[in-house]
Motif scaffolding. Structure first.
Motif, PDB file in Angstrom:
ATOM      1  N   SER B  72      53.598  47.535  61.292  1.00 26.75           N
ATOM      2  CA  SER B  72      53.737  46.105  61.008  1.00 26.75           C
ATOM      3  C   SER B  72      52.538  45.492  60.308  1.00 26.75           C
ATOM      4  O   SER B  72      52.637  44.385  59.788  1.00 26.75           O
ATOM      5  CB  SER B  72      53.967  45.334  62.316  1.00 26.75           C
ATOM      6  OG  SER B  72      55.138  45.750  62.948  1.00 26.75           O
ATOM      7  N   HIS B  73      51.421  46.192  60.322  1.00 27.10           N
ATOM      8  CA  HIS B  73      50.188  45.620  59.791  1.00 27.10           C
ATOM      9  C   HIS B  73      49.557  46.517  58.733  1.00 27.10           C
ATOM     10  O   HIS B  73      49.527  47.744  58.871  1.00 27.10           O
ATOM     11  CB  HIS B  73      49.170  45.404  60.918  1.00 27.10           C
ATOM     12  CG  HIS B  73      49.573  44.355  61.905  1.00 27.10           C
ATOM     13  ND1 HIS B  73      50.398  44.638  62.984  1.00 27.10           N
ATOM     14  CD2 HIS B  73      49.307  43.031  61.959  1.00 27.10           C
ATOM     15  CE1 HIS B  73      50.599  43.531  63.672  1.00 27.10           C
ATOM     16  NE2 HIS B  73      49.953  42.542  63.077  1.00 27.10           N
ATOM     17  N   LEU B  74      49.030  45.865  57.715  1.00 22.25           N
ATOM     18  CA  LEU B  74      48.344  46.576  56.641  1.00 22.25           C
ATOM     19  C   LEU B  74      47.139  45.738  56.234  1.00 22.25           C
ATOM     20  O   LEU B  74      47.260  44.527  56.065  1.00 22.25           O
ATOM     21  CB  LEU B  74      49.292  46.762  55.448  1.00 22.25           C
ATOM     22  CG  LEU B  74      48.796  47.578  54.268  1.00 22.25           C
ATOM     23  CD1 LEU B  74      48.550  49.032  54.684  1.00 22.25           C
ATOM     24  CD2 LEU B  74      49.801  47.526  53.126  1.00 22.25           C
ATOM     25  N   PHE B  75      46.015  46.414  56.098  1.00 21.72           N
ATOM     26  CA  PHE B  75      44.794  45.729  55.697  1.00 21.72           C
ATOM     27  C   PHE B  75      44.285  46.340  54.390  1.00 21.72           C
ATOM     28  O   PHE B  75      44.550  47.502  54.083  1.00 21.72           O
ATOM     29  CB  PHE B  75      43.706  45.878  56.779  1.00 21.72           C
ATOM     30  CG  PHE B  75      44.037  45.208  58.082  1.00 21.72           C
ATOM     31  CD1 PHE B  75      44.736  45.894  59.074  1.00 21.72           C
ATOM     32  CD2 PHE B  75      43.648  43.904  58.320  1.00 21.72           C
ATOM     33  CE1 PHE B  75      45.048  45.278  60.284  1.00 21.72           C
ATOM     34  CE2 PHE B  75      43.942  43.288  59.523  1.00 21.72           C
ATOM     35  CZ  PHE B  75      44.653  43.971  60.500  1.00 21.72           C
ATOM     36  N   LEU B  76      43.536  45.523  53.667  1.00 22.14           N
ATOM     37  CA  LEU B  76      42.819  46.031  52.498  1.00 22.14           C
ATOM     38  C   LEU B  76      41.379  45.558  52.627  1.00 22.14           C
ATOM     39  O   LEU B  76      41.098  44.363  52.538  1.00 22.14           O
ATOM     40  CB  LEU B  76      43.448  45.514  51.204  1.00 22.14           C
ATOM     41  CG  LEU B  76      42.906  46.115  49.911  1.00 22.14           C
ATOM     42  CD1 LEU B  76      43.176  47.631  49.864  1.00 22.14           C
ATOM     43  CD2 LEU B  76      43.525  45.435  48.690  1.00 22.14           C
ATOM     44  N   HIS B  77      40.494  46.513  52.909  1.00 26.36           N
ATOM     45  CA  HIS B  77      39.081  46.204  53.079  1.00 26.36           C
ATOM     46  C   HIS B  77      38.389  46.271  51.715  1.00 26.36           C
ATOM     47  O   HIS B  77      38.592  47.220  50.962  1.00 26.36           O
ATOM     48  CB  HIS B  77      38.440  47.185  54.067  1.00 26.36           C
ATOM     49  CG  HIS B  77      39.120  47.214  55.406  1.00 26.36           C
ATOM     50  ND1 HIS B  77      39.219  46.096  56.215  1.00 26.36           N
ATOM     51  CD2 HIS B  77      39.746  48.220  56.059  1.00 26.36           C
ATOM     52  CE1 HIS B  77      39.868  46.415  57.318  1.00 26.36           C
ATOM     53  NE2 HIS B  77      40.203  47.696  57.258  1.00 26.36           N
ATOM     54  N   LEU B  78      37.602  45.240  51.465  1.00 25.51           N
ATOM     55  CA  LEU B  78      36.976  45.091  50.157  1.00 25.51           C
ATOM     56  C   LEU B  78      35.453  45.107  50.286  1.00 25.51           C
ATOM     57  O   LEU B  78      34.906  44.435  51.168  1.00 25.51           O
ATOM     58  CB  LEU B  78      37.390  43.755  49.523  1.00 25.51           C
ATOM     59  CG  LEU B  78      38.869  43.365  49.624  1.00 25.51           C
ATOM     60  CD1 LEU B  78      39.070  41.935  49.154  1.00 25.51           C
ATOM     61  CD2 LEU B  78      39.726  44.341  48.842  1.00 25.51           C
ATOM     62  N   HIS B  79      34.787  45.863  49.434  1.00 23.86           N
ATOM     63  CA  HIS B  79      33.318  45.822  49.437  1.00 23.86           C
ATOM     64  C   HIS B  79      32.793  46.194  48.060  1.00 23.86           C
ATOM     65  O   HIS B  79      33.338  47.039  47.378  1.00 23.86           O
ATOM     66  CB  HIS B  79      32.755  46.765  50.505  1.00 23.86           C
ATOM     67  CG  HIS B  79      33.048  48.207  50.269  1.00 23.86           C
ATOM     68  ND1 HIS B  79      32.156  49.079  49.649  1.00 23.86           N
ATOM     69  CD2 HIS B  79      34.142  48.944  50.561  1.00 23.86           C
ATOM     70  CE1 HIS B  79      32.701  50.282  49.592  1.00 23.86           C
ATOM     71  NE2 HIS B  79      33.895  50.226  50.126  1.00 23.86           N
ATOM     72  N   THR B  80      31.719  45.503  47.705  1.00 24.72           N
ATOM     73  CA  THR B  80      31.058  45.742  46.415  1.00 24.72           C
ATOM     74  C   THR B  80      32.038  45.634  45.250  1.00 24.72           C
ATOM     75  O   THR B  80      32.123  46.513  44.382  1.00 24.72           O
ATOM     76  CB  THR B  80      30.372  47.124  46.393  1.00 24.72           C
ATOM     77  OG1 THR B  80      29.877  47.471  47.666  1.00 24.72           O
ATOM     78  CG2 THR B  80      29.197  47.097  45.403  1.00 24.72           C
ATOM     79  N   LEU B  81      32.810  44.557  45.246  1.00 21.59           N
ATOM     80  CA  LEU B  81      33.805  44.388  44.186  1.00 21.59           C
ATOM     81  C   LEU B  81      33.159  43.921  42.884  1.00 21.59           C
ATOM     82  O   LEU B  81      32.013  43.458  42.865  1.00 21.59           O
ATOM     83  CB  LEU B  81      34.876  43.387  44.622  1.00 21.59           C
ATOM     84  CG  LEU B  81      35.772  43.819  45.776  1.00 21.59           C
ATOM     85  CD1 LEU B  81      36.962  42.869  45.885  1.00 21.59           C
ATOM     86  CD2 LEU B  81      36.263  45.249  45.616  1.00 21.59           C
ATOM     87  N   GLN B  82      33.936  44.052  41.828  1.00 21.08           N
ATOM     88  CA  GLN B  82      33.513  43.650  40.498  1.00 21.08           C
ATOM     89  C   GLN B  82      34.332  42.445  40.041  1.00 21.08           C
ATOM     90  O   GLN B  82      35.462  42.249  40.519  1.00 21.08           O
ATOM     91  CB  GLN B  82      33.713  44.803  39.509  1.00 21.08           C
ATOM     92  CG  GLN B  82      33.018  46.092  39.914  1.00 21.08           C
ATOM     93  CD  GLN B  82      31.517  45.922  39.988  1.00 21.08           C
ATOM     94  OE1 GLN B  82      30.906  45.379  39.064  1.00 21.08           O
ATOM     95  NE2 GLN B  82      30.913  46.375  41.080  1.00 21.08           N
ATOM     96  N   PRO B  83      33.822  41.660  39.115  1.00 17.14           N
ATOM     97  CA  PRO B  83      34.608  40.504  38.635  1.00 17.14           C
ATOM     98  C   PRO B  83      35.988  40.887  38.114  1.00 17.14           C
ATOM     99  O   PRO B  83      36.938  40.116  38.273  1.00 17.14           O
ATOM    100  CB  PRO B  83      33.726  39.931  37.514  1.00 17.14           C
ATOM    101  CG  PRO B  83      32.334  40.294  37.919  1.00 17.14           C
ATOM    102  CD  PRO B  83      32.448  41.653  38.564  1.00 17.14           C
ATOM    103  N   GLU B  84      36.128  42.077  37.545  1.00 17.80           N
ATOM    104  CA  GLU B  84      37.444  42.488  37.026  1.00 17.80           C
ATOM    105  C   GLU B  84      38.445  42.797  38.136  1.00 17.80           C
ATOM    106  O   GLU B  84      39.633  43.034  37.871  1.00 17.80           O
ATOM    107  CB  GLU B  84      37.316  43.706  36.095  1.00 17.80           C
ATOM    108  CG  GLU B  84      36.718  44.937  36.755  1.00 17.80           C
ATOM    109  CD  GLU B  84      35.228  45.062  36.504  1.00 17.80           C
ATOM    110  OE1 GLU B  84      34.551  44.026  36.340  1.00 17.80           O
ATOM    111  OE2 GLU B  84      34.749  46.212  36.488  1.00 17.80           O
ATOM    112  N   ASP B  85      37.980  42.776  39.384  1.00 21.84           N
ATOM    113  CA  ASP B  85      38.887  42.954  40.516  1.00 21.84           C
ATOM    114  C   ASP B  85      39.573  41.649  40.895  1.00 21.84           C
ATOM    115  O   ASP B  85      40.459  41.632  41.768  1.00 21.84           O
ATOM    116  CB  ASP B  85      38.137  43.504  41.726  1.00 21.84           C
ATOM    117  CG  ASP B  85      37.556  44.888  41.470  1.00 21.84           C
ATOM    118  OD1 ASP B  85      36.436  45.160  41.940  1.00 21.84           O
ATOM    119  OD2 ASP B  85      38.229  45.689  40.785  1.00 21.84           O
ATOM    120  N   SER B  86      39.174  40.561  40.290  1.00 28.65           N
ATOM    121  CA  SER B  86      39.829  39.280  40.542  1.00 28.65           C
ATOM    122  C   SER B  86      41.296  39.380  40.128  1.00 28.65           C
ATOM    123  O   SER B  86      41.605  39.780  39.004  1.00 28.65           O
ATOM    124  CB  SER B  86      39.148  38.161  39.755  1.00 28.65           C
ATOM    125  OG  SER B  86      37.796  38.030  40.150  1.00 28.65           O
ATOM    126  N   ALA B  87      42.191  39.022  41.039  1.00 31.74           N
ATOM    127  CA  ALA B  87      43.628  39.175  40.786  1.00 31.74           C
ATOM    128  C   ALA B  87      44.394  38.621  41.980  1.00 31.74           C
ATOM    129  O   ALA B  87      43.805  38.185  42.970  1.00 31.74           O
ATOM    130  CB  ALA B  87      43.999  40.645  40.584  1.00 31.74           C
TER     131      ALA B  87
END
Lengths: 114, 114
Positions: B72-87
């Motif tokens: 039932s649950h899904l996560f997306l952990h984000l670290h050290t992202l780049q500006p092109e990851d904006s979406a």
């Protein structure tokens, strides 16, 4: 490999006019085809899908699409556009050559003029 | 709550931050998906989980780390992202991940990386 091409990134129609959004696919095996709609600030919602039964598929909100193998097409139509149909529409294809992944087209933005 | 929910709806983060996106589905489905939707680009599949097991990683950079603790649950952990990851990051679920499955989408998280 499977792929899908949506002809026309923007389509504009008058309210009450016919809506025709074009989708052509490429697949080496029988495909499954989907049309999704995305309203502003929302996720995608299924309009209809073709899964190898009837070639003319009826969906929600008065939309329908016809699978034409000879033309590798799955165009979406609606006889009479309503203002509320303004949205972005995505065609998608899946087949068993791509591990069950769906490939989405670039999308077509439909504008309905009063 | 019904359908597929995503939190937060909007997220602004710096390149050195760590954040997580959450998705929850209330449909009793067994497959869950992460998609990235960027302006001017087709919808990109990132990850697929089926019965909590990852079945697809579509060459996603390691700065994106998914987690599926249960169906039932899904996560997306984000670290050290780049500006092109904006979406817009969309979560979806389907009954079993089958080719003909309809995918049900959440409203998305609009991510901005500064």
């Amino acid at each position: 490999a499977q792929s899908v091409t949506q002809l026309g990134s923007h389509v504009s129609v008058s309210e009450g006019a016919l809506v025709l959004l074009r989708c052509n696919y490429s697949s080496s095996v029988p495909p499954y085809l989907f049309w999704y709609v995305q309203y502003p600030n929302q996720g995608l919602q299924l309009l209809l899908k073709y899964t190898s039964a009837a070639t003319l598929v009826k969906g929600i909100n008065g939309f329908e699409a016809e699978f034409k193998k000879s033309e590798t097409s799955f165009h979406l139509t609606k006889p009479s556009a309503h203002m509320s149909d303004a949205a972005e529409y995505f065609c998608a294809v899946s087949d068993n050559t791509n591990a069950g992944k769906s490939t989405f087209g670039d999308g077509t933005t439909l504008t309905v003029k009063p | 709550e019904t359908g597929v929910t995503q939190t937060p709806r909007h997220l602004v983060m710096g390149m050195t931050n760590k954040k997580s996106l959450k998705c929850e589905q209330h449909l009793g489905h067994n497959a869950m998906y992460w998609y990235k939707q960027s302006a001017k680009k087709p919808l990109e599949l990132m990850f697929v989980y089926n019965f909590k097991e990852q079945t697809e990683n579509n060459s996603v950079p390691s700065r994106f780390s998914p987690e599926c603790p249960n169906s039932s649950h899904l996560f997306l952990h984000l670290h050290t992202l780049q500006p092109e990851d904006s979406a817009l990051y969309l979560c979806a679920s389907s009954q079993s991940g089958a080719l003909t499955d309809t995918q049900y989408f959440g409203p998305g998280t609009r991510l901005t990386v500064l």
